[in-house]
Design an enzyme around this catalytic site. Structure first.
Site, PDB file in Angstrom:
ATOM      1  N   GLU A 279     135.545 -15.748 -20.528  1.00  0.00           N
ATOM      2  CA  GLU A 279     135.080 -14.595 -19.758  1.00  0.00           C
ATOM      3  C   GLU A 279     135.004 -14.916 -18.265  1.00  0.00           C
ATOM      4  O   GLU A 279     135.262 -14.051 -17.420  1.00  0.00           O
ATOM      5  CB  GLU A 279     133.713 -14.137 -20.278  1.00  0.00           C
ATOM      6  N   TRP A 282     138.536 -14.786 -17.066  1.00  0.00           N
ATOM      7  CA  TRP A 282     138.961 -13.394 -16.906  1.00  0.00           C
ATOM      8  C   TRP A 282     138.624 -12.880 -15.504  1.00  0.00           C
ATOM      9  O   TRP A 282     139.423 -12.164 -14.883  1.00  0.00           O
ATOM     10  CB  TRP A 282     138.284 -12.496 -17.947  1.00  0.00           C
ATOM     11  N   TRP A 311     146.195  13.968 -15.458  1.00  0.00           N
ATOM     12  CA  TRP A 311     144.780  13.866 -15.819  1.00  0.00           C
ATOM     13  C   TRP A 311     144.123  15.247 -15.792  1.00  0.00           C
ATOM     14  O   TRP A 311     144.453  16.084 -14.964  1.00  0.00           O
ATOM     15  CB  TRP A 311     144.041  12.944 -14.849  1.00  0.00           C
ATOM     16  N   ASN A 346     129.132  -5.343 -22.190  1.00  0.00           N
ATOM     17  CA  ASN A 346     130.573  -5.363 -21.943  1.00  0.00           C
ATOM     18  C   ASN A 346     131.381  -4.604 -23.002  1.00  0.00           C
ATOM     19  O   ASN A 346     132.330  -3.885 -22.675  1.00  0.00           O
ATOM     20  CB  ASN A 346     131.080  -6.804 -21.854  1.00  0.00           C
ATOM     21  N   TRP A 364     140.961   7.560 -14.394  1.00  0.00           N
ATOM     22  CA  TRP A 364     140.200   6.312 -14.431  1.00  0.00           C
ATOM     23  C   TRP A 364     139.501   6.009 -13.111  1.00  0.00           C
ATOM     24  O   TRP A 364     138.449   5.357 -13.079  1.00  0.00           O
ATOM     25  CB  TRP A 364     141.099   5.139 -14.818  1.00  0.00           C
ATOM     26  N   TRP A 387     138.616  -1.088 -15.981  1.00  0.00           N
ATOM     27  CA  TRP A 387     138.953   0.329 -16.098  1.00  0.00           C
ATOM     28  C   TRP A 387     140.448   0.530 -16.307  1.00  0.00           C
ATOM     29  O   TRP A 387     140.859   1.379 -17.097  1.00  0.00           O
ATOM     30  CB  TRP A 387     138.466   1.091 -14.865  1.00  0.00           C
TER      31      TRP A 387
END
Length: 471
Positions: A279, A282, A311, A346, A364, A387
């Site tokens: 993590e 990441w 969208w 998370n 988004w 996102w």
């Protein structure tokens, strides 16, 4: 000889390469922080994060004062103004060299280039460091010589090139020569008005608190992290992301302390430890993406085809999502956790983001901005990466046809409905057999709304929209 340390997203003394080098090589050290309400607002920094920042600046000031390093806070009009302020204070205080730790982002890099230009013209040296990552962004290359855009091979290369010398971060500070300057934190007007409702006792400020949280996690939780990290009612995560976001603790410190418990192994040993280190990596991966692909820091998707997605926007749906009133209990509980804590588990960040971008088919960027405006741990690169992953517009993203079913996610990861009951008290008396998707009569009795959409229909709508953008 005098040096100036320019603090940014590195509000700490431990493992701070800019501060360390300044203190190693100069007898007199000054520090500065440029505070810009205008810039904070432009970057959607949340009210709760700014509150946390101010508290941590106060503690940093006190820690620096013990070593005769005064911290001066100056108001800036924004990034375009920062370079001039650094130049002026360097001249005023007869600074020989300015040190800082780099930030990743187009605006930040442009500001730094301008600052270097200003300092060079007046013959003042500078030196900068990458303190938020192990590898300088862009230095890890694929076999074809390009930047990585997929996490797994990035992590593999990250480990292959790792040297324990990277974690040689311990440093003992010595008291510096006193200066005639005093810290101004107590008299500085931050123009801050609290409008958040987060109980800040959940997020105590300071390096000592960050270290205590890390130590508690390593001692009591990390071994079971892989097993517990997806269950939102279990306090099985480290909750140090707010401290990482402001640089109150460094990623290297986190990795070092975790490795000590795992015989310095990345691929073997305790799966909880290796998964948690994943993590941290990441976070570095997303910073690397933002550095190597600047378009993602300019509001653009990583996947170019997704610019053509049509969208939707329905204000009533958007408001229901923000208020935790969509009629889907796990989504609503997560959004209410965000309101109450300035933080969200998370797993639930992925659930609510996918619900927003796929089922609701909302852009988004609206969700990304809303999260930044409300998270105490808002990190531009990680929030953007998360996102875009959830919306299938980003790097290493979920396939567009992969759409989490929020009811299934709820039954899988909140089996007893305890997380839902904690944040949606109107449902606290429902049995676990119905709480994940209450029948109409239960909703009416509990005064809980009907779903704002049909999951099956909305899933088909999303798949069709993505297919159309690809054709």
């Amino acid at each position: 000889m005098k040096s100036l340390v320019w603090f940014r997203s590195d509000i700490r003394m431990d493992d701070n390469p800019a501060l360390r080098e300044a203190c190693t090589n100069y007898s007199e050290v000054h520090a500065i922080y440029l505070y810009s309400p205008k810039q904070l607002n432009a970057h959607n920094e949340s009210n709760v994060k700014i509150d946390f920042l101010i508290q941590n600046l106060t503690i940093l000031t006190n820690n620096l004062n013990k070593f005769n390093i005064p911290l001066t806070v100056l108001e800036s009009d924004g990034f375009d103004n920062d370079s001039l302020l650094i130049k002026d204070i360097s001249i005023e205080r007869q600074i020989d060299k300015v040190f800082w730790n780099n930030q990743i982002g187009e605006d930040e890099q442009a500001r730094d280039r301008k600052t270097i230009e200003f300092l060079s013209k007046i013959n003042i040296e500078h030196e900068s460091f990458f303190d938020q990552v192990v590898y300088e962004p862009g230095t890890l290359k694929t076999g074809q010589g390009g930047p990585y855009s997929v996490f797994t091979p990035f992590k593999r290369k990250w480990i292959e090139n790792f040297d324990m010398d990277f974690l040689d971060i311990n440093f003992k500070y010595e008291v510096k020569k006193p200066s005639k300057i005093s810290s101004n934190i107590e008299s500085f007007n931050f123009q801050f008005i609290q409008n958040h409702t987060v109980d800040m006792n959940q997020w105590r400020p300071g390096e000592d608190e960050a270290a205590a949280r890390l130590n508690d996690f390593l001692k009591n939780k990390i071994i079971d992290y892989s097993k517990n990290r997806n269950d939102p009612i279990i306090d099985g995560t480290s909750r140090i992301s707010p401290y990482l976001a402001l640089g109150i603790i460094s990623s290297k410190r986190c990795i070092l302390e975790a490795l000590k418990l795992n015989n310095f192994e990345f691929n073997s040993g305790h799966t909880g430890i290796t998964k948690w280190i994943d993590e941290i990596v990441w976070r570095e991966f997303y910073k690397n993406i933002m550095f190597c692909f600047p378009k993602v820091s300019k509001g653009q998707p990583f996947q170019d085809y997704s610019k053509l997605i049509k969208w939707r926007y329905v204000e009533s749906e958007f408001n229901a999502w923000k208020e935790g009133m969509t009629g889907f209990p796990i989504v609503d509980a997560a959004m209410r956790q965000l309101q109450n804590e300035g933080w969200m588990h998370n797993r639930l960040r992925m659930v609510v983001a996918m619900f927003f971008t796929k089922n609701m088919l909302h852009d988004w960027r609206l969700g990304e901005a809303y999260f930044m405006q409300n998270l105490i741990d808002g990190d531009f690169a990680s929030n953007n990466g998360g996102w875009q992953w959830s919306s299938s517009t980003g790097t290493d993203a979920a396939p567009y046809f992969r759409i989490f079913n929020p009811i299934t996610q709820s039954t899988n990861f909140d089996k007893e409905g305890l997380f839902i009951k904690k944040y949606i008290p109107e449902l606290k008396d429902l049995d676990k057999s119905v709480i994940h998707n209450p029948p109409k009569e239960h909703r009416k009795y509990c005064k809980y709304p009907e779903p704002i959409l049909d999951l099956k229909e909305s899933r088909l709508r999303a798949i069709a929209a993505f297919k159309e953008s690809k054709s």
